[in-house]
Design a protein around this motif. Structure first.
Motif, PDB file in Angstrom:
ATOM      1  N   MET A   1     -48.253  39.787 -21.488  1.00  0.00           N
ATOM      2  CA  MET A   1     -47.233  40.827 -21.452  1.00  0.00           C
ATOM      3  C   MET A   1     -45.848  40.266 -21.136  1.00  0.00           C
ATOM      4  O   MET A   1     -44.838  40.775 -21.617  1.00  0.00           O
ATOM      5  N   ILE A   2     -45.782  39.215 -20.350  1.00  0.00           N
ATOM      6  CA  ILE A   2     -44.494  38.595 -20.038  1.00  0.00           C
ATOM      7  C   ILE A   2     -43.951  37.830 -21.238  1.00  0.00           C
ATOM      8  O   ILE A   2     -42.780  37.969 -21.606  1.00  0.00           O
ATOM      9  N   THR A   3     -44.807  37.031 -21.866  1.00  0.00           N
ATOM     10  CA  THR A   3     -44.342  36.112 -22.908  1.00  0.00           C
ATOM     11  C   THR A   3     -44.431  36.676 -24.318  1.00  0.00           C
ATOM     12  O   THR A   3     -43.768  36.171 -25.228  1.00  0.00           O
ATOM     13  N   GLY A   4     -45.290  37.689 -24.520  1.00  0.00           N
ATOM     14  CA  GLY A   4     -45.532  38.187 -25.866  1.00  0.00           C
ATOM     15  C   GLY A   4     -46.456  37.291 -26.661  1.00  0.00           C
ATOM     16  O   GLY A   4     -46.711  37.531 -27.852  1.00  0.00           O
ATOM     17  N   GLN A   5     -47.001  36.254 -26.027  1.00  0.00           N
ATOM     18  CA  GLN A   5     -47.919  35.324 -26.689  1.00  0.00           C
ATOM     19  C   GLN A   5     -49.359  35.665 -26.321  1.00  0.00           C
ATOM     20  O   GLN A   5     -49.646  36.032 -25.184  1.00  0.00           O
ATOM     21  N   SER A   6     -50.251  35.521 -27.278  1.00  0.00           N
ATOM     22  CA  SER A   6     -51.640  35.935 -27.074  1.00  0.00           C
ATOM     23  C   SER A   6     -52.354  35.073 -26.041  1.00  0.00           C
ATOM     24  O   SER A   6     -52.368  33.840 -26.133  1.00  0.00           O
ATOM     25  N   ALA A   7     -52.967  35.724 -25.076  1.00  0.00           N
ATOM     26  CA  ALA A   7     -53.790  35.009 -24.097  1.00  0.00           C
ATOM     27  C   ALA A   7     -55.007  34.387 -24.760  1.00  0.00           C
ATOM     28  O   ALA A   7     -55.559  33.390 -24.276  1.00  0.00           O
ATOM     29  N   ASP A   8     -55.401  34.950 -25.881  1.00  0.00           N
ATOM     30  CA  ASP A   8     -56.562  34.461 -26.626  1.00  0.00           C
ATOM     31  C   ASP A   8     -56.327  33.066 -27.209  1.00  0.00           C
ATOM     32  O   ASP A   8     -57.274  32.341 -27.512  1.00  0.00           O
ATOM     33  N   LEU A   9     -55.068  32.678 -27.362  1.00  0.00           N
ATOM     34  CA  LEU A   9     -54.729  31.393 -27.989  1.00  0.00           C
ATOM     35  C   LEU A   9     -54.457  30.288 -26.975  1.00  0.00           C
ATOM     36  O   LEU A   9     -54.146  29.154 -27.368  1.00  0.00           O
ATOM     37  N   LEU A  10     -54.582  30.596 -25.704  1.00  0.00           N
ATOM     38  CA  LEU A  10     -54.360  29.571 -24.685  1.00  0.00           C
ATOM     39  C   LEU A  10     -55.438  28.491 -24.763  1.00  0.00           C
ATOM     40  O   LEU A  10     -56.615  28.781 -25.025  1.00  0.00           O
ATOM     41  N   PRO A  11     -55.056  27.248 -24.517  1.00  0.00           N
ATOM     42  CA  PRO A  11     -56.069  26.188 -24.464  1.00  0.00           C
ATOM     43  C   PRO A  11     -56.838  26.257 -23.149  1.00  0.00           C
ATOM     44  O   PRO A  11     -56.454  26.986 -22.229  1.00  0.00           O
ATOM     45  N   PHE A  12     -57.915  25.497 -23.070  1.00  0.00           N
ATOM     46  CA  PHE A  12     -58.622  25.373 -21.799  1.00  0.00           C
ATOM     47  C   PHE A  12     -57.701  24.666 -20.810  1.00  0.00           C
ATOM     48  O   PHE A  12     -57.089  23.645 -21.117  1.00  0.00           O
ATOM     49  N   ILE A  13     -57.590  25.233 -19.608  1.00  0.00           N
ATOM     50  CA  ILE A  13     -56.708  24.679 -18.581  1.00  0.00           C
ATOM     51  C   ILE A  13     -57.558  24.251 -17.393  1.00  0.00           C
ATOM     52  O   ILE A  13     -58.127  25.074 -16.677  1.00  0.00           O
ATOM     53  N   GLN A  14     -57.656  22.948 -17.219  1.00  0.00           N
ATOM     54  CA  GLN A  14     -58.551  22.366 -16.227  1.00  0.00           C
ATOM     55  C   GLN A  14     -58.233  22.837 -14.814  1.00  0.00           C
ATOM     56  O   GLN A  14     -59.133  23.022 -13.988  1.00  0.00           O
ATOM     57  N   GLU A  15     -56.956  23.068 -14.543  1.00  0.00           N
ATOM     58  CA  GLU A  15     -56.542  23.415 -13.182  1.00  0.00           C
ATOM     59  C   GLU A  15     -56.938  24.825 -12.775  1.00  0.00           C
ATOM     60  O   GLU A  15     -56.859  25.178 -11.593  1.00  0.00           O
ATOM     61  N   LEU A  16     -57.346  25.650 -13.717  1.00  0.00           N
ATOM     62  CA  LEU A  16     -57.659  27.039 -13.429  1.00  0.00           C
ATOM     63  C   LEU A  16     -59.138  27.230 -13.125  1.00  0.00           C
ATOM     64  O   LEU A  16     -59.977  26.435 -13.554  1.00  0.00           O
ATOM     65  N   PRO A  17     -59.487  28.303 -12.404  1.00  0.00           N
ATOM     66  CA  PRO A  17     -60.897  28.586 -12.139  1.00  0.00           C
ATOM     67  C   PRO A  17     -61.615  28.961 -13.430  1.00  0.00           C
ATOM     68  O   PRO A  17     -60.977  29.384 -14.385  1.00  0.00           O
ATOM     69  N   ALA A  18     -62.910  28.782 -13.452  1.00  0.00           N
ATOM     70  CA  ALA A  18     -63.781  29.136 -14.588  1.00  0.00           C
ATOM     71  C   ALA A  18     -63.856  28.007 -15.592  1.00  0.00           C
ATOM     72  O   ALA A  18     -62.893  27.272 -15.824  1.00  0.00           O
ATOM     73  N   ASP A  19     -65.035  27.898 -16.206  1.00  0.00           N
ATOM     74  CA  ASP A  19     -65.246  26.861 -17.220  1.00  0.00           C
ATOM     75  C   ASP A  19     -64.591  27.273 -18.535  1.00  0.00           C
ATOM     76  O   ASP A  19     -64.018  28.359 -18.659  1.00  0.00           O
ATOM     77  N   GLU A  20     -64.684  26.389 -19.529  1.00  0.00           N
ATOM     78  CA  GLU A  20     -63.976  26.627 -20.789  1.00  0.00           C
ATOM     79  C   GLU A  20     -64.448  27.895 -21.489  1.00  0.00           C
ATOM     80  O   GLU A  20     -63.635  28.671 -21.999  1.00  0.00           O
ATOM     81  N   ALA A  21     -65.765  28.120 -21.521  1.00  0.00           N
ATOM     82  CA  ALA A  21     -66.298  29.300 -22.195  1.00  0.00           C
ATOM     83  C   ALA A  21     -65.821  30.580 -21.508  1.00  0.00           C
ATOM     84  O   ALA A  21     -65.463  31.566 -22.174  1.00  0.00           O
ATOM     85  N   THR A  22     -65.799  30.590 -20.182  1.00  0.00           N
ATOM     86  CA  THR A  22     -65.373  31.781 -19.450  1.00  0.00           C
ATOM     87  C   THR A  22     -63.883  32.031 -19.631  1.00  0.00           C
ATOM     88  O   THR A  22     -63.452  33.173 -19.841  1.00  0.00           O
ATOM     89  N   GLN A  23     -63.076  30.976 -19.556  1.00  0.00           N
ATOM     90  CA  GLN A  23     -61.642  31.148 -19.789  1.00  0.00           C
ATOM     91  C   GLN A  23     -61.378  31.718 -21.181  1.00  0.00           C
ATOM     92  O   GLN A  23     -60.534  32.603 -21.352  1.00  0.00           O
ATOM     93  N   SER A  24     -62.097  31.214 -22.167  1.00  0.00           N
ATOM     94  CA  SER A  24     -61.930  31.699 -23.539  1.00  0.00           C
ATOM     95  C   SER A  24     -62.303  33.178 -23.631  1.00  0.00           C
ATOM     96  O   SER A  24     -61.592  33.978 -24.251  1.00  0.00           O
ATOM     97  N   PHE A  25     -63.405  33.558 -23.016  1.00  0.00           N
ATOM     98  CA  PHE A  25     -63.846  34.953 -23.033  1.00  0.00           C
ATOM     99  C   PHE A  25     -62.816  35.858 -22.363  1.00  0.00           C
ATOM    100  O   PHE A  25     -62.456  36.915 -22.902  1.00  0.00           O
ATOM    101  N   LEU A  26     -62.323  35.460 -21.203  1.00  0.00           N
ATOM    102  CA  LEU A  26     -61.352  36.282 -20.485  1.00  0.00           C
ATOM    103  C   LEU A  26     -60.073  36.457 -21.293  1.00  0.00           C
ATOM    104  O   LEU A  26     -59.491  37.549 -21.335  1.00  0.00           O
TER     105      LEU A  26
END
Length: 266
Positions: A225-250
């Protein structure tokens, strides 16, 4: 004189009875404070700051906003490396209680924020009471007076409550219909995520606050909502909680629900 003091004691007894006295007192104060809104132009259009080079984001709210500072910063830094981001949290409480906080007003007016996110509109968890929204509308007016983008933050539902998310969201939509503002569909995103994956641990042990993964889901909503860019297109970010599959799902859920709910009327 005796009759006078008996009358005083009777009135005091009446005002001490009932479990909602604090709520009533707060409502009266909020209604009195709403008169201050006359100094601002009402229902100004929303400024779209999604394409600025420096995102300067201020969260105003209670304990639900505290974990979001670092998460939103990291999402924007990793997702949009060409942008600069500053995120701050105003230490407040409910929006009506904080209406005349000199520290918060100074923090709001003392910086050129691109986005101000407002959380802390009171609502009845039992759905039996209605709280004034005048203070929240005044905060929106203050934000727009600073040429920042106002965003309302309806809280996520309590654990096991299947209707609270939509209920709280609707309260904020009604506010935005009277005083134009973006509305972040946080509760609706949580509802969808838990419908599809009920095993997700989004709530902490108190059933109210978010776990690190729950906070990440909320932060993904604000990233888009801040950037207007899709959260769905974010890469996996190692520094964040949750594994890659969970981050992608969220990220997918956040983007889907945002797309389904008109959230800003620029």
């Amino acid at each position: 004189m005796k009759d006078y003091w008996l009358l005083v004691m009777f009135i005091a007894l009446l005002t001490a009875c009932g479990s909602d006295n604090n709520d009533v007192e707060s409502d009266v104060k909020a209604n009195k404070q709403s008169n201050v809104s006359e100094q601002y132009v009402k229902d100004l259009p929303i400024t779209d700051n999604s394409e600025v080079n420096h995102y300067k984001v201020l969260f105003i709210g209670n304990s639900h906003v505290q974990p979001l500072k670092s998460l939103v910063s990291t999402l924007i830094e990793k997702g949009l490396a060409e942008k600069v981001v500053t995120v701050e949290v105003g230490h407040g409480t409910f929006l009506d209680v904080a209406l005349h906080s000199e520290d918060l007003i100074e923090q709001l007016q003392g910086n050129s924020w691109s986005h101000v996110i407002l959380q802390g509109q009171k609502y009845s968890q039992s759905r039996e009471h209605t709280y004034p929204t005048s203070a929240t509308k005044l905060w929106i007016q203050r934000v727009k007076h600073q040429s920042a983008t106002p965003m309302l933050f309806p809280e996520h539902p309590q654990k096991g409550d299947l209707v609270e998310g939509q209920y709280v969201h609707n309260i904020h939509v009604a506010i935005a219909e009277e005083e134009a503002s973006c509305v972040a569909p946080v509760g609706l995103v949580w509802d969808r995520a838990l419908q599809l994956k009920p095993q997700l641990e989004l709530h902490s042990s108190d059933g109210n606050h978010a776990t690190s993964i729950g906070s990440l889901l909320t932060a993904l909503v604000f990233y888009e909502m801040i950037t207007g860019q899709s959260a769905d297109l974010l890469p996996f970010i190692q520094e964040l909680p949750a594994d890659e599959a969970t981050q992608s799902f969220l990220g997918q859920i956040a983007s889907q629900v945002i797309a389904e709910n008109e959230n800003c009327n620029y």
